[in-house]
Design an enzyme around this catalytic site. Structure first.
Site, mmCIF file in Angstrom:
data_model
loop_
_atom_site.group_PDB
_atom_site.id
_atom_site.type_symbol
_atom_site.label_atom_id
_atom_site.label_comp_id
_atom_site.label_asym_id
_atom_site.label_seq_id
_atom_site.Cartn_x
_atom_site.Cartn_y
_atom_site.Cartn_z
ATOM 1 N N LYS A 69 -21.574 18.722 13.140
ATOM 2 C CA LYS A 69 -20.362 18.688 13.396
ATOM 3 C C LYS A 69 -19.655 20.089 12.566
ATOM 4 O O LYS A 69 -20.083 19.904 11.389
ATOM 5 C CB LYS A 69 -19.531 17.368 13.403
ATOM 6 N N GLN A 140 -4.862 9.170 14.117
ATOM 7 C CA GLN A 140 -5.868 8.502 13.148
ATOM 8 C C GLN A 140 -5.326 6.818 13.164
ATOM 9 O O GLN A 140 -6.108 5.959 13.210
ATOM 10 C CB GLN A 140 -5.864 9.225 11.790
ATOM 11 N N GLY A 223 -6.485 9.022 4.711
ATOM 12 C CA GLY A 223 -6.017 10.537 4.672
ATOM 13 C C GLY A 223 -6.409 11.305 3.835
ATOM 14 O O GLY A 223 -6.551 12.278 3.971
ATOM 15 N N LYS A 229 -6.099 15.694 -2.274
ATOM 16 C CA LYS A 229 -5.378 14.721 -1.749
ATOM 17 C C LYS A 229 -5.500 13.292 -2.106
ATOM 18 O O LYS A 229 -6.846 12.953 -2.593
ATOM 19 C CB LYS A 229 -5.895 14.686 -0.157
ATOM 20 N N SER A 296 -12.357 6.418 2.612
ATOM 21 C CA SER A 296 -13.183 6.921 4.040
ATOM 22 C C SER A 296 -12.855 8.251 3.872
ATOM 23 O O SER A 296 -11.730 8.806 3.966
ATOM 24 C CB SER A 296 -12.336 6.332 5.126
#
Length: 326
Positions: A69, A140, A223, A229, A296
């Site tokens: 991907k 999301q 997120g 992040k 995640s």
């Protein structure tokens, strides 16, 4: 040689959330059993354009399927009328390496990320979980909530909103799909009083404080998917059983990446990978008092196992367009 082209409308017609959850759960199980070849995703950073481009290859050995991907994240795209995240998925023959299919990966990304949250909640949330708290109400968040509705009985959803119109749109869209009460809150602290907390923001400073989260809560931290992040107070990680999707990838781009880099936590504070729980190697939730966190980052195995499902359905139903490559 022909390649099957599947645009977004084709992909949407072939993929539903229940099927996505089943495919992603299988992908996690194979990952937990170490039966996939999957390098950590690679990044190109376009700092002057506030965006990045990522490549995500994988080979699933037992299923004998492979692909890659290519996906971007450009937060300013909404000003240009484009999605923040766009993706293309290529499935390849393992016998020849030739491309078998090229398909829209934007919808797949949304669905498989939601599905991962559903799988995580299945193994990590309390069985009596009915109240969902949501920090972030974008695309999301929609698929996260949709997936949760497939694995549990949702009675109430609390939304943290700085812009009430965004929450209004979210409720309007999701109330057609899920029968439950929606409560809009002015601050994040109020939505943390829940059974399952879902965070889907692109922030680089924690927005969820440790003291706001009660014992027994499960958190899907979605997120943080790039270096720098983080959404959660590092002290919360130390109180919790932290499960990542992939140790290497999470270490450099997941919720744990910043506290690891600052020495606030160590790898010993990370319990295991989700696939190891799905495969039965480690137990998931072990008591109603545990706080569990699923970090995640999004794995290529989620994309390719879902894309292969779509590809097989397309062949069966005669959907898509054959394009001559050579």
């Amino acid at each position: 040689m022909d390649v099957l082209w599947l645009d977004q409308s084709d992909v949407q017609s072939l993929l539903d959330m229940q099927s996505a959850i089943e495919a992603v759960e299988k992908g996690f199980r194979q990952h937990g059993l170490k039966k996939v070849q999957m390098p950590a995703k690679s990044y190109l950073y376009f700092e002057k354009h506030n965006g990045d481009l990522r490549t995500m290859p994988v080979y699933m050995e037992e299923e004998d399927i492979a692909g890659v991907k290519i996906v971007n994240v450009h937060p300013d795209n909404h000003e240009k009328g484009l999605p923040t995240v766009m993706a293309v998925i290529v499935l390849n023959s393992t016998q020849t390496g030739a491309p078998l299919a090229i398909m829209d990966g934007t919808f797949v990304t949304d669905m498989r990320t939601g599905a991962a949250g559903g799988v995580a909640a299945k193994y990590l949330a309390r069985k009596d979980s009915h109240v969902i708290g949501m920090v972030g109400v974008g695309e999301q968040a929609r698929t996260q909530l949709l997936a949760l509705s497939r694995v549990m009985d949702i009675q109430e959803v609390k939304l943290a909103c700085r812009n009430m119109s965004h929450c209004d749109h979210f409720e309007k869209d999701m109330s057609h799909l899920i029968s439950c009460d929606f409560l809009k809150k002015n601050n994040i602290k109020d939505v943390c009083d829940c059974d399952i907390l879902v965070t889907t923001t692109p922030v680089r400073e924690p927005v969820v404080r440790s003291e706001w989260v009660r014992e027994g809560t499960h958190i899907n931290a979605i997120g943080a998917d790039a270096k720098g992040k983080e959404e959660l107070d590092p002290q919360l990680l130390l109180r919790s059983k932290v499960i990542v999707d992939d140790m290497v990838q999470a270490s450099h781009s997941g919720e744990v990446n910043v506290p690891l880099s600052k020495g606030l936590i160590t790898e010993k504070d990370i319990y295991c990978e989700l696939g190891e729980i799905v495969a039965g190697i480690h137990p998931g939730r072990e008591s109603d008092d545990e706080i569990t966190i699923f970090d995640s980052t999004g794995l290529a195995v989620q994309d390719i196992v879902t894309a292969n499902l779509i590809y097989q359905k397309a062949l069966e139903q005669g959907i898509g367009q054959d394009i001559r490559m050579f």
